[in-house]
Design a protein around this motif. Structure first.
Motif, PDB file in Angstrom:
ATOM      1  N   GLU A 233       0.578  -1.206  -0.053  1.00 45.96           N
ATOM      2  CA  GLU A 233      -0.035  -0.284  -0.048  1.00 45.96           C
ATOM      3  C   GLU A 233       0.833   1.251   0.101  1.00 45.96           C
ATOM      4  O   GLU A 233       0.471   2.192  -0.648  1.00 45.96           O
ATOM      5  N   VAL A 234       1.822   1.332   0.805  1.00 43.77           N
ATOM      6  CA  VAL A 234       2.628   2.378   0.977  1.00 43.77           C
ATOM      7  C   VAL A 234       3.631   2.455  -0.521  1.00 43.77           C
ATOM      8  O   VAL A 234       3.767   3.529  -1.046  1.00 43.77           O
ATOM      9  N   PHE A 235       4.098   1.454  -0.746  1.00 44.58           N
ATOM     10  CA  PHE A 235       5.090   1.569  -2.120  1.00 44.58           C
ATOM     11  C   PHE A 235       4.238   1.998  -3.325  1.00 44.58           C
ATOM     12  O   PHE A 235       4.691   2.589  -3.925  1.00 44.58           O
ATOM     13  N   GLU A 236       3.127   1.493  -3.427  1.00 41.21           N
ATOM     14  CA  GLU A 236       2.227   1.958  -4.717  1.00 41.21           C
ATOM     15  C   GLU A 236       2.010   3.484  -4.624  1.00 41.21           C
ATOM     16  O   GLU A 236       1.573   4.071  -5.479  1.00 41.21           O
ATOM     17  N   LYS A 237       1.720   3.912  -3.179  1.00 41.18           N
ATOM     18  CA  LYS A 237       1.645   5.253  -3.141  1.00 41.18           C
ATOM     19  C   LYS A 237       2.614   6.211  -3.602  1.00 41.18           C
ATOM     20  O   LYS A 237       2.499   7.119  -4.198  1.00 41.18           O
ATOM     21  N   TYR A 238       3.892   5.867  -3.436  1.00 44.29           N
ATOM     22  CA  TYR A 238       4.955   6.668  -3.736  1.00 44.29           C
ATOM     23  C   TYR A 238       5.640   6.321  -4.976  1.00 44.29           C
ATOM     24  O   TYR A 238       6.351   7.009  -5.842  1.00 44.29           O
ATOM     25  N   ASN A 239       5.240   5.178  -5.457  1.00 48.26           N
ATOM     26  CA  ASN A 239       5.738   4.541  -6.907  1.00 48.26           C
ATOM     27  C   ASN A 239       5.342   5.436  -8.097  1.00 48.26           C
ATOM     28  O   ASN A 239       5.825   5.466  -9.137  1.00 48.26           O
ATOM     29  N   ILE A 240       4.411   6.406  -7.968  1.00 52.09           N
ATOM     30  CA  ILE A 240       3.875   7.138  -8.991  1.00 52.09           C
ATOM     31  C   ILE A 240       4.515   8.484  -8.890  1.00 52.09           C
ATOM     32  O   ILE A 240       4.431   9.408 -10.060  1.00 52.09           O
TER      33      ILE A 240
END
Length: 363
Positions: A233-240
Motif C-alpha cells: 500500500e505504501v510502495f504503490e502510493k509513492y511509486n507514482i
C-alpha cells in the motif's frame, strides 16, 4: 580445459562463479564446464538459465549450535561426497573450482581424494565454515579481500578480487534507468537489501519515502518480493512519484547499478565487488545476521579506504538514510574522494587473476 565449478545457496556464491565461467568461455571457447549444485539452492534456477550443464547432489549445512541435525548432516556429507566423486569421475575434469556454500564441500573434498587439482575462492573478508574446512585440501586458495588471506596458509593463497568486479565493469547500459521512467540528467540513488530484501531496510524506506518526494535526485528501490507485498500500500502510493521507482526485484540489477551515483545496500561481498568496479560511493548497512558478522568486516574495509559510509542495522532509520545520501551529494569534494577510493578498491582483472591461479595448478 575441462572444469567443474561448484558453489551455491546464495547469489554471493553463484554470481562470481558464473562471472568467471563467462570470462573463461570468452577466451577459451572450447572449455567444457559442468556446474554442481543442489536442487534447493539459488543455483538450481540461475545456472540452467545460463545454458550450463548442471548436476545436483544432496547435501546440507552444519548447524553452528549443538544439534541432533548435525548427525544427519555428517551422513549426508559422506553420501554427497560419493555422489560428487561419481559425477567427477564421469566428467573427468582437469580441475575443480569451488566458490563457497556448503555444496562445495563434498565436491572439492571428493576431487582432492581423487587427486584432481582444486581451487577455492573466498569472497568475504572473513571465511565461512566451508572454505575454512576445505583450505587444508585445496591445491590453491583465491581471496576477494586482502584481509581473508590471514585465515589461510600463505604459500597457497592468492589475492584475485571477485570475478563479478571484472564482469560488471564491462557493462554499459544507459537505457537501464530509462525503463523506470527516470531522467539521465539527475543523480540516481540505488537502494536494495539483497535479492530477498531486508525487513529493517524496508521499514526505514517506509519512513523515508514521503521525504524523498520532490528531491533533486531520484531513487530506485528494490524491496524483495516478500516485503513488497507486506508494504504494498505504501510502495504503490509513492511509486507514482516522478523521482521514485519501487520494484520487488530488479532483474537487470547490474545494468541499473552501472547508472547509479550512490548505492545504499547490505555489505555482501559480491555487491561490494560490483560497486567498487564502478567507482560508486556507497552507504552500507551490514546485516547482523550473517556468519561471524562478516558483512561488518566487509563494510569496514571500504570505510577504511574512504569509499563507504556505514549505518549499523541498530541505528538505521529513514532520516539516517536521507542524511547520509545528501551529505555525499551536497559535498562535491566528498563525492569525488569517495568515488576515487571506490575505484581504487575495485579489481578489474579479477577473472584474469583467478585463471592464472587455476593455470598454476595445471602446470
Amino acid at each position: 580445459m575441462r572444469i567443474i565449478v561448484t558453489g551455491g545457496g546464495t547469489g554471493g556464491h553463484v554470481y562470481p562463479a558464473l562471472a568467471f565461467i563467462s570470462y573463461l568461455k570468452k577466451i577459451t571457447p572450447g572449455a567444457e564446464v559442468l556446474y554442481i549444485g543442489t536442487e534447493k539452492g539459488l543455483e538450481s534456477k540461475i545456472v540452467p538459465k545460463a545454458g550450463l550443464s548442471f548436476e545436483t547432489i544432496d547435501v546440507q549445512g552444519l548447524k553452528r549450535s549443538m544439534s541432533p541435525q548435525n548427525i544427519k548432516t555428517i551422513f549426508k556429507f559422506i553420501k554427497s561426497t560419493n555422489q560428487a566423486k561419481k559425477i567427477i569421475k564421469d566428467f573427468s575434469p582437469d580441475i575443480v573450482l569451488g566458490t563457497g556454500g556448503y555444496v562445495s564441500a563434498p565436491v572439492i573434498y571428493g576431487a582432492s581424494r581423487l587427486n584432481i587439482p582444486t581451487v577455492i575462492h573466498e569472497q568475504n573478508s572473513i571465511p565461512g565454515m566451508t572454505n575454512k574446512f576445505l583450505s587444508r585440501f585445496a591445491t590453491k586458495i583465491a581471496v576477494g579481500f586482502q584481509e581473508a588471506a590471514n585465515y589461510f596458509p600463505e604459500e597457497k593463497t592468492h589475492f584475485t578480487g571477485n570475478p563479478r568486479s571484472q564482469e560488471i565493469a564491462d557493462i554499459d547500459a544507459e537505457e537501464a534507468i530509462s525503463e523506470f521512467g527516470m531522467s539521465l540528467d539527475k543523480k540516481t540513488v540505488l537502494i536494495f537489501g539483497g535479492s530477498r530484501g531486508a525487513l529493517k531496510i524496508n521499514q526505514a524506506m517506509v519512513e523515508a519515502l514521503p521525504k524523498f518526494v520532490g528531491k533533486n535526485y531520484q531513487v530506485i528501490y528494490a524491496s524483495g518480493e516478500i516485503y513488497y507485498n507486506e508494504f504494498k500500500e505504501v510502495f504503490e502510493k509513492y511509486n507514482i512519484e516522478p523521482n521514485i521507482a519501487i520494484r520487488s526485484y530488479i532483474e537487470n540489477m547490474s545494468e541499473v547499478m552501472s547508472n547509479a551515483d550512490i548505492l545504499v545496500s547490505r555489505a555482501g561481498a559480491t555487491t561490494l565487488a560490483e560497486v567498487t568496479s564502478l567507482g560508486i560511493p556507497s552507504i552500507l548497512i551490514p546485516s547482523p545476521y550473517v556468519t561471524a558478522d562478516h558483512q561488518t568486516k566487509n563494510a569496514e574495509a571500504l570505510k577504511k579506504s574512504g569509499a563507504a559510509l556505514i549505518i549499523t542495522d541498530a541505528e538505521l532509520t529513514g532520516d539516517k538514510i536521507i542524511k547520509q545520501i545528501e551529505r555525499i551529494l551536497d559535498d562535491g569534494k566528498m563525492y569525488r574522494n569517495m568515488s576515487d577510493a571506490s575505484i581504487r578498491e575495485g579489481v578489474l582483472d579479477s577473472s584474469v587473476r583467478l585463471l592464472k591461479v587455476i593455470n598454476r595448478c595445471l602446470e
